[in-house]
Scaffold this motif. Structure first.
Motif, PDB file in Angstrom:
ATOM      1  N   LYS A 135      23.399  17.420 -17.284  1.00  0.00           N
ATOM      2  CA  LYS A 135      24.065  18.696 -17.013  1.00  0.00           C
ATOM      3  C   LYS A 135      25.561  18.605 -17.280  1.00  0.00           C
ATOM      4  CE  LYS A 135      20.899  20.376 -13.422  1.00  0.00           C
ATOM      5  NZ  LYS A 135      20.776  20.714 -11.975  1.00  0.00           N
ATOM      6  N   LEU A 136      26.179  17.525 -16.798  1.00  0.00           N
ATOM      7  CA  LEU A 136      27.610  17.360 -16.992  1.00  0.00           C
ATOM      8  C   LEU A 136      27.937  17.160 -18.464  1.00  0.00           C
ATOM      9  CD1 LEU A 136      30.330  17.190 -15.554  1.00  0.00           C
ATOM     10  CD2 LEU A 136      29.965  14.739 -15.267  1.00  0.00           C
ATOM     11  N   SER A 137      27.104  16.403 -19.160  1.00  0.00           N
ATOM     12  CA  SER A 137      27.319  16.187 -20.587  1.00  0.00           C
ATOM     13  C   SER A 137      27.243  17.501 -21.357  1.00  0.00           C
ATOM     14  CB  SER A 137      26.279  15.204 -21.125  1.00  0.00           C
ATOM     15  OG  SER A 137      26.394  15.060 -22.526  1.00  0.00           O
ATOM     16  N   ARG A 138      26.243  18.331 -21.042  1.00  0.00           N
ATOM     17  CA  ARG A 138      26.116  19.624 -21.726  1.00  0.00           C
ATOM     18  C   ARG A 138      27.318  20.508 -21.449  1.00  0.00           C
ATOM     19  NH1 ARG A 138      20.628  19.216 -19.994  1.00  0.00           N
ATOM     20  NH2 ARG A 138      21.091  20.583 -18.228  1.00  0.00           N
ATOM     21  N   ASP A 139      27.815  20.458 -20.224  1.00  0.00           N
ATOM     22  CA  ASP A 139      28.939  21.311 -19.873  1.00  0.00           C
ATOM     23  C   ASP A 139      30.232  20.847 -20.545  1.00  0.00           C
ATOM     24  OD1 ASP A 139      29.590  23.669 -18.272  1.00  0.00           O
ATOM     25  OD2 ASP A 139      30.967  22.330 -17.224  1.00  0.00           O
ATOM     26  N   TYR A 140      30.366  19.544 -20.738  1.00  0.00           N
ATOM     27  CA  TYR A 140      31.532  19.040 -21.468  1.00  0.00           C
ATOM     28  C   TYR A 140      31.447  19.402 -22.953  1.00  0.00           C
ATOM     29  CZ  TYR A 140      33.681  16.312 -17.718  1.00  0.00           C
ATOM     30  OH  TYR A 140      34.328  15.923 -16.570  1.00  0.00           O
ATOM     31  N   ARG A 141      30.235  19.382 -23.487  1.00  0.00           N
ATOM     32  CA  ARG A 141      30.066  19.717 -24.890  1.00  0.00           C
ATOM     33  C   ARG A 141      30.266  21.210 -25.132  1.00  0.00           C
ATOM     34  NH1 ARG A 141      27.456  15.559 -27.782  1.00  0.00           N
ATOM     35  NH2 ARG A 141      26.609  13.897 -26.437  1.00  0.00           N
ATOM     36  N   ARG A 142      29.653  22.014 -24.283  1.00  0.00           N
ATOM     37  CA  ARG A 142      29.752  23.462 -24.419  1.00  0.00           C
ATOM     38  C   ARG A 142      29.994  24.083 -23.049  1.00  0.00           C
ATOM     39  NH1 ARG A 142      24.797  25.004 -28.618  1.00  0.00           N
ATOM     40  NH2 ARG A 142      25.555  23.759 -30.387  1.00  0.00           N
ATOM     41  N   PRO A 143      31.259  24.187 -22.634  1.00  0.00           N
ATOM     42  CA  PRO A 143      31.566  24.755 -21.312  1.00  0.00           C
ATOM     43  C   PRO A 143      31.037  26.187 -21.189  1.00  0.00           C
ATOM     44  CG  PRO A 143      33.498  23.676 -22.257  1.00  0.00           C
ATOM     45  CD  PRO A 143      32.468  23.736 -23.342  1.00  0.00           C
ATOM     46  N   THR A 144      30.453  26.481 -20.066  1.00  0.00           N
ATOM     47  CA  THR A 144      29.910  27.813 -19.810  1.00  0.00           C
ATOM     48  C   THR A 144      30.338  28.288 -18.433  1.00  0.00           C
ATOM     49  OG1 THR A 144      27.861  26.867 -18.931  1.00  0.00           O
ATOM     50  CG2 THR A 144      27.887  27.450 -21.269  1.00  0.00           C
TER      51      THR A 144
END
Length: 239
Positions: A135-144
């Motif tokens: 989850k944290l990795s996805r948010d760093y890649r594509r902040p939402t």
């Protein structure tokens, strides 16, 4: 060329999701990186918290100035208070937008607190989310954005702006009734060629809408909010 090791990474595996336990046992490079990342997220949280407070400060300042001028003389028009309602509502919209940005960074900080640092302090409790690293990795890649604009509006209304707008409503009601006792209050409420009854209906409808936005039941997505019963849970755990 694709790295074959990336296919073997499973963020939900016990040794991957509970790296907080490893941080306690030995110093790791990832642990050092996460510590720096956490400090950065806290700095962003503090920055956006200050921006929220600045918006509130401006709203309170405008409110005080309008109230002072509106009651400084009986000849001053009552609709200046309605203009104040519009201005404070604009501040509400600005603060709701800033709250959504603030929640992005607060949610990251809470994700680290719940799954990394809490696990490091008490590994026996495990983690809150098995795939928190993904989850944290996805948010760093594509902040939402995590919360809707309506949820942000409801939060700021409950915390600050219902009180501010309520003061303006009470001041306006007093201004058109007790402050002008020799006139019919509906006639006093009129603005230019707009009849008083129309003004009253619009104002009441606006405030009913605000109450609906603030208290309409909805699922809360904002992380890090204190909820009813948290203190009791702490006491029960401490015992």
């Amino acid at each position: 060329m694709t790295d074959s090791n990336s296919d073997e990474f499973d963020p939900t595996a016990p040794d991957q999701r509970e790296i907080g336990r490893e941080m306690v046992d030995e110093s790791t490079g990832l642990g050092s990186v996460m510590a720096h990342a956490y400090r950065g997220e806290l700095d962003r949280v503090g920055t956006w918290r200050q921006r929220l407070d600045q918006t509130t400060t401006w709203a309170v300042t405008v409110l005080a100035a309008i109230l002072t001028w509106a009651f400084s003389s009986p000849d001053n028009p009552h609709y200046i208070l309605l203009i104040g309602v519009v201005v404070v509502t604009i501040f509400l919209g600005i603060e709701a937008r800033r709250y959504r940005d603030y929640d992005v960074f607060r949610s990251r900080a809470r994700l680290l607190q719940e799954n990394l640092f809490a696990n490091a302090l008490d590994p026996s409790q495990g983690v809150e989310s098995h795939d928190w690293r993904a989850k944290l990795s996805r948010d760093y890649r594509r902040p939402t954005l995590k919360v809707s604009f309506y949820e942000a509006l409801a939060n700021r209304l409950q915390r600050v702006y219902l009180a501010l707008l309520g003061v303006l409503f009470a001041a306006w009601a007093f201004r058109i009734t007790a402050f002008a006792p020799r006139q019919d209050w509906l006639a006093t409420a009129g603005v230019a060629r707009i009849p008083g009854i129309a003004v009253v209906v619009v104002v009441v409808a606006f405030y009913v809408t605000l109450l609906g936005l603030a208290f309409w039941p909805r699922e809360r997505h904002a992380k890090g909010e204190f909820r009813e019963g948290d203190t009791d849970e702490w006491k029960e755990t401490d015992q």
